[in-house]
Scaffold this active site. Structure first.
Site, mmCIF file in Angstrom:
data_model
loop_
_atom_site.group_PDB
_atom_site.id
_atom_site.type_symbol
_atom_site.label_atom_id
_atom_site.label_comp_id
_atom_site.label_asym_id
_atom_site.label_seq_id
_atom_site.Cartn_x
_atom_site.Cartn_y
_atom_site.Cartn_z
ATOM 1 N N ASP A 165 4.915 -3.871 -3.654
ATOM 2 C CA ASP A 165 3.736 -4.376 -2.928
ATOM 3 C C ASP A 165 4.053 -5.755 -2.341
ATOM 4 O O ASP A 165 4.390 -6.683 -3.069
ATOM 5 C CB ASP A 165 2.541 -4.494 -3.883
ATOM 6 N N TYR A 205 2.622 -13.859 1.525
ATOM 7 C CA TYR A 205 3.338 -14.258 0.307
ATOM 8 C C TYR A 205 4.575 -15.092 0.642
ATOM 9 O O TYR A 205 5.152 -15.731 -0.251
ATOM 10 C CB TYR A 205 3.745 -13.041 -0.539
ATOM 11 N N LYS A 262 0.614 -6.274 4.179
ATOM 12 C CA LYS A 262 -0.777 -6.600 4.532
ATOM 13 C C LYS A 262 -0.853 -7.530 5.737
ATOM 14 O O LYS A 262 -0.047 -8.458 5.863
ATOM 15 C CB LYS A 262 -1.476 -7.268 3.329
ATOM 16 N N HIS A 307 -5.716 -7.498 4.736
ATOM 17 C CA HIS A 307 -5.613 -8.232 3.473
ATOM 18 C C HIS A 307 -6.974 -8.689 2.943
ATOM 19 O O HIS A 307 -7.242 -8.621 1.744
ATOM 20 C CB HIS A 307 -4.683 -9.437 3.670
#
Ligand code: A2P
Length: 317
Positions: free
Chosen positions: A43, A48, A77, A110
């Site tokens: 994931d 990130y 996302k 997201h």
């Protein structure tokens, strides 16, 4: 490994590796170790800040013949600053380029929150756009086009309430296949589970271990530590398992995918091995009684003064 099935026959390995908070410099090794340990579901997300390093690890594993692309399930996302329909395909292409892949298995919106163009994180309420100004339906149509173009096999959402999912299900040409939400024994979201089950939408549980490694700015001083909950610890001891394994198996026994994050080789193996644990009805009943509707990821960042978002209209509760 237990899987979740999709309408086109694709299957999602129910335990995946989370990469939120995995630092550049450590996530490469974590992904290599995870694939060696048997993880096939990773994931990711643009925000990130580590997709290039994840991609490097994936491509090393693919190049070394440790795994084939079609055996992997890769989720990413769309960030809040790219909800304008014309920004959606470029955002996905950036993620594909960073990950070094031709397609994703799943691409999620997201958050049901839009930023003004160029705003990565809002500094004030002025940096946000309302959902009237930036409607989810238009963003969603751009995601549907990604499926048509073969850039992602499935599309879905994250952090959506039942009400927002319902609205999307009513208008979507391609229905959302997934809602990824915070789910653990302190935030069990049973009505969401029932709604998704009835409407053919899968759930993925994020922060399944309570995300104790969140940045300090997102943590409350007095927050309860899920991994130290006495009931979870006691159940773990009785099964000769770890508290993390109990939390992961609780999620999969409820039929949700789960994405515990670890960058530690021993812990990420332990987390995958949670699949072998079997919680009995008594264990599940005791864990059911722990619900306190406690969010570790509160969404407060989007509900700053002057923002069109409030915690009430974000979560619809
Ligand atoms: P680490 O990466 O050093 O293993 P969440 O998945 O809810 O976001 O939680 C991630 C946090 O839980 C990280 O601090 C991670 O640390 C830790 N963690 C992951 N697996 C385990 C485990 N099996 N036992 C204890 N802590 C774990």
């Amino acid at each position: 490994m237990q899987t979740l099935a999709f309408e086109n026959g694709d299957t999602l390995p129910i335990i995946g590796l989370g990469t939120w908070k995995s630092q550049p410099g450590e996530v490469h090794q974590a992904v290599r170790e995870a694939i060696r340990a048997g993880y096939r579901h990773i994931d990711c997300a643009h925000i990130y800040g580590n997709e290039k390093e994840v991609g490097q690890a994936l491509n090393e594993a693919l190049g070394a013949g440790e795994v084939r692309r079609e055996e992997l399930w890769i989720t990413s996302k769309l960030w809040n600053s790219a909800h304008a329909p014309e920004d959606v395909a470029p955002a996905l292409r950036q993620t594909l380029s960073d990950l070094g892949l031709d397609y994703l298995d799943l691409y999620l919106i997201h958050w049901p929150v839009a930023h003004k163009p160029g705003v990565v994180f809002p500094n004030s309420g002025e940096d946000l756009l309302s959902l009237e100004e930036r409607p989810i339906a238009a963003t969603w149509a751009a995601l549907e086009a990604l499926v048509d173009d073969g850039l992602t096999r499935h599309i879905g959402v994250s952090n959506f309430s039942i009400s927002k999912l319902q609205t999307l299900l009513e208008t979507a040409r391609i229905k959302p296949a997934m809602n990824q939400i915070e789910l653990h024994p302190y935030l069990q979201q049973n009505s969401m589970l029932e709604f998704c089950h009835a409407n053919g939408v899968h759930l993925t549980a994020y922060s399944p271990l309570g995300s104790f490694d969140r940045p300090a700015a997102f943590k409350a001083a007095d927050e309860p530590v899920l991994l130290e909950d006495p009931v979870i610890v006691e159940i773990a001891e009785r099964h000769q398992a770890s508290p993390a394994q109990v939390l992961i198996r609780w999620a999969t026994q409820r039929g949700t995918a789960v994405i515990p994050k670890s960058v530690n080789p021993e812990r990420l193996r332990q987390n995958l091995a949670a699949a072998d644990l079997e919680l009995d009805d008594g264990d599940m009943d005791r864990i059911a009684a722990l619900d306190k509707h406690r969010r570790y990821v509160s969404g407060a960042n989007w509900a700053q003064p002057g923002s069109p978002y409030t915690l009430e209209n974000l979560w619809d509760e």
